[in-house]
Design an enzyme around this catalytic site. Structure first.
Site, PDB file in Angstrom:
ATOM      1  N   GLU A  11       0.752  -1.131   0.012  1.00  0.00           N
ATOM      2  CA  GLU A  11       0.016  -0.090   0.108  1.00  0.00           C
ATOM      3  C   GLU A  11       0.999   1.246  -0.214  1.00  0.00           C
ATOM      4  O   GLU A  11       1.762   1.294   0.641  1.00  0.00           O
ATOM      5  CB  GLU A  11      -1.004  -0.066   1.238  1.00  0.00           C
ATOM      6  CG  GLU A  11      -1.743  -1.228   1.217  1.00  0.00           C
ATOM      7  CD  GLU A  11      -2.776  -0.929   2.245  1.00  0.00           C
ATOM      8  OE1 GLU A  11      -2.916  -0.029   3.037  1.00  0.00           O
ATOM      9  OE2 GLU A  11      -4.125  -1.653   2.153  1.00  0.00           O
ATOM     10  N   ARG A  17      -1.654 -10.893   2.913  1.00  0.00           N
ATOM     11  CA  ARG A  17      -2.922 -11.566   2.949  1.00  0.00           C
ATOM     12  C   ARG A  17      -3.703 -11.347   1.529  1.00  0.00           C
ATOM     13  O   ARG A  17      -3.371 -10.239   0.866  1.00  0.00           O
ATOM     14  CB  ARG A  17      -4.039 -11.494   4.069  1.00  0.00           C
ATOM     15  CG  ARG A  17      -4.166  -9.958   4.338  1.00  0.00           C
ATOM     16  CD  ARG A  17      -5.330  -9.727   5.246  1.00  0.00           C
ATOM     17  NE  ARG A  17      -5.302  -8.511   5.716  1.00  0.00           N
ATOM     18  CZ  ARG A  17      -5.946  -7.537   5.216  1.00  0.00           C
ATOM     19  NH1 ARG A  17      -6.424  -7.717   4.011  1.00  0.00           N
ATOM     20  NH2 ARG A  17      -5.914  -6.030   5.434  1.00  0.00           N
TER      21      ARG A  17
END
Length: 447
Positions: A275, A292
């Protein structure tokens, strides 16, 4: 390939994993709590087992019971979905010790990225741009005040082990700092068992853009382009899309390269997401890594044609990636809207009995759903009940499909955020791609 896996999750993501497993002729084992005994995923799995009471610590976080069910049923692997145990180092270690495959990265990679402070240090050492701030724990309000004065307000106080928007807060000046620092540290201690805090400079007018990566056990790592995730309330995403309307092709390439560099720095294996915050000049800064599958993974699947759950399973089984970076292209545009059981004006959860549930039908929409008619939404879990994904050849086309589908979406018996999602999708700012992280705050002021 695996013959049977256990899904250590619930709701729409459990149903999503079951769907791919069935396509691959893999038997599935579901676990469920007392509150979820009539949930769709319980019936969709080949085998289902009551794991405990309605609270997550009584059921979906009960590692001993989950491992017992996996061993008793002969499950060779566990898919953790997202949330719950998906980024729990101890859970991954326990499965490794029991000889059960964890469908995700190894515990070492989870541990490195589980601490946002360690992640910042690792990324800086790997040459990935990071947000100005501290790379060491901030031990007190007095130290926090000195750091804030040095880097300048506004700042973000953040819990090193936080997640889902918990343990983080923007601070505009010194008068807010003491209360924000102490309250977020206490909250992080309560939710994550660790109240360690650090500070970052707020990147103003930023976009939240993330890069999906896949990495196998043989050193092959690819990125599957980006997702724009800036439309958030309480630091939780509501609408995500791929590709981002902000990025130039040059920025897209550089961010993809940085994400691959980040993954390789920790010898990452399986699916993960890097991110970033991106400013108006398209400078980008590492924010965190999610080790994940993401809630918003369907938009990436729609524009690439890659089933990310299938790839997770193949990688965990020891297979090589069957494609390289040059094989991946962006095809069209996809937008995901999260359907929440919540009041659209206050965003407060709205538990209750669903009396009618009829998602719209269409060729350019996809549904990932965790409920049905007569399902009772309880206060024990996240209030997201479904995800609506619309896709088209262009962004404008995808927006139109999204709006039409939201208008036709029928949910009765509870309040949902569908009216709010329609207003956002119709707004001028959204249609122009002006989707900064301040979007909802500014949008609500104009209403």
């Amino acid at each position: 390939m695996f013959t049977k896996i256990l899904i250590a999750n619930r709701g729409e993501i459990a149903s999503r994993v079951i769907r791919t497993c069935h396509n691959l002729n893999i038997k599935t084992v579901a676990i469920y709590s007392e509150a979820d005994f009539e949930a769709p995923f319980v019936k969709e799995a080949d085998e289902s087992f009551l794991i405990g009471g309605p609270k997550v610590n009584e059921s979906y976080l009960n590692v001993d019971e989950i491992v017992k069910v996996a061993k008793d049923t002969g499950a060779e692997a566990v898919h953790p979905g997202y949330g719950l145990l998906s980024e729990n180092t101890d859970f991954a270690k326990r499965l490794e010790a029991e000889g059960i495959v964890f469908i995700g990265p190894d515990s070492g990679a989870i541990n490195k990225m589980g601490s946002k402070l360690t992640a910042r240090q690792t990324m800086e050492n790997a040459g990935v741009p990071i947000i100005p701030g501290t790379n060491e724990p901030v031990e007190s309000v007095e130290v926090a005040r000195k750091i804030a004065n040095d880097i300048g307000y506004p700042i973000m106080v953040k819990a090193s082990h936080g997640g889902g928007g918990i343990g983080m807060q923007i601070v505009q000046d010194g008068t807010e700092l003491e209360k924000a620092f102490e309250s977020n540290s206490r909250r992080a201690e309560q939710f994550f068992g660790n109240g360690t805090m650090f500070i970052e400079k707020v990147i103003e007018d930023a976009h939240h853009v993330e890069i999906q990566i896949l990495a196998d056990q043989y050193g092959n790592t690819v990125h599957l382009f980006e997702r724009e995730c800036s439309i958030q309330r309480r630091h939780q995403k509501i609408i995500e899309e791929a590709p981002s309307p902000l990025l130039s092709e040059s920025t897209r390439q550089h961010m993809g390269d940085a994400a691959i560099k980040a993954a390789k720095a920790i010898h990452y294996k399986n699916a993960g997401t890097i991110e970033f915050l991106v400013d108006e000049s398209q400078n980008f800064y590492f924010l965190e890594m999610n080790t994940r599958l993401q809630v918003e993974h369907p938009v990436t699947e729609q524009i690439t044609g890659i089933d990310l759950v299938e790839e997770q399973l193949k990688i965990a089984y020891g297979e090589k990636l069957s494609f390289s970076q040059k094989d991946l292209t962006i095809n069209g545009h996809a937008i995901e809207a999260r359907i929440y059981a919540e009041d659209p004006k206050t965003f407060f959860p709205s538990p209750g009995q669903i009396t009618a549930f009829n998602p719209p039908i269409g060729t350019n929409i996809r549904h990932d759903v965790g409920v049905n008619s007569d399902y009772k939404v309880t206060p024990y879990y996240d209030p997201m009940i479904a995800k609506l994904i619309a896709y088209g050849e262009t962004r404008s086309e995808a927006i139109n499909y999204l709006i039409d589908a939201l208008i036709d979406y029928e949910v009765e018996g509870i309040k949902t955020n569908i009216p709010f999602l329609i207003d956002v999708a119709k707004s001028k700012a959204f249609n122009e791609g002006d989707t900064r992280t301040s979007f909802i705050q500014e949008f609500m002021i104009k209403q």
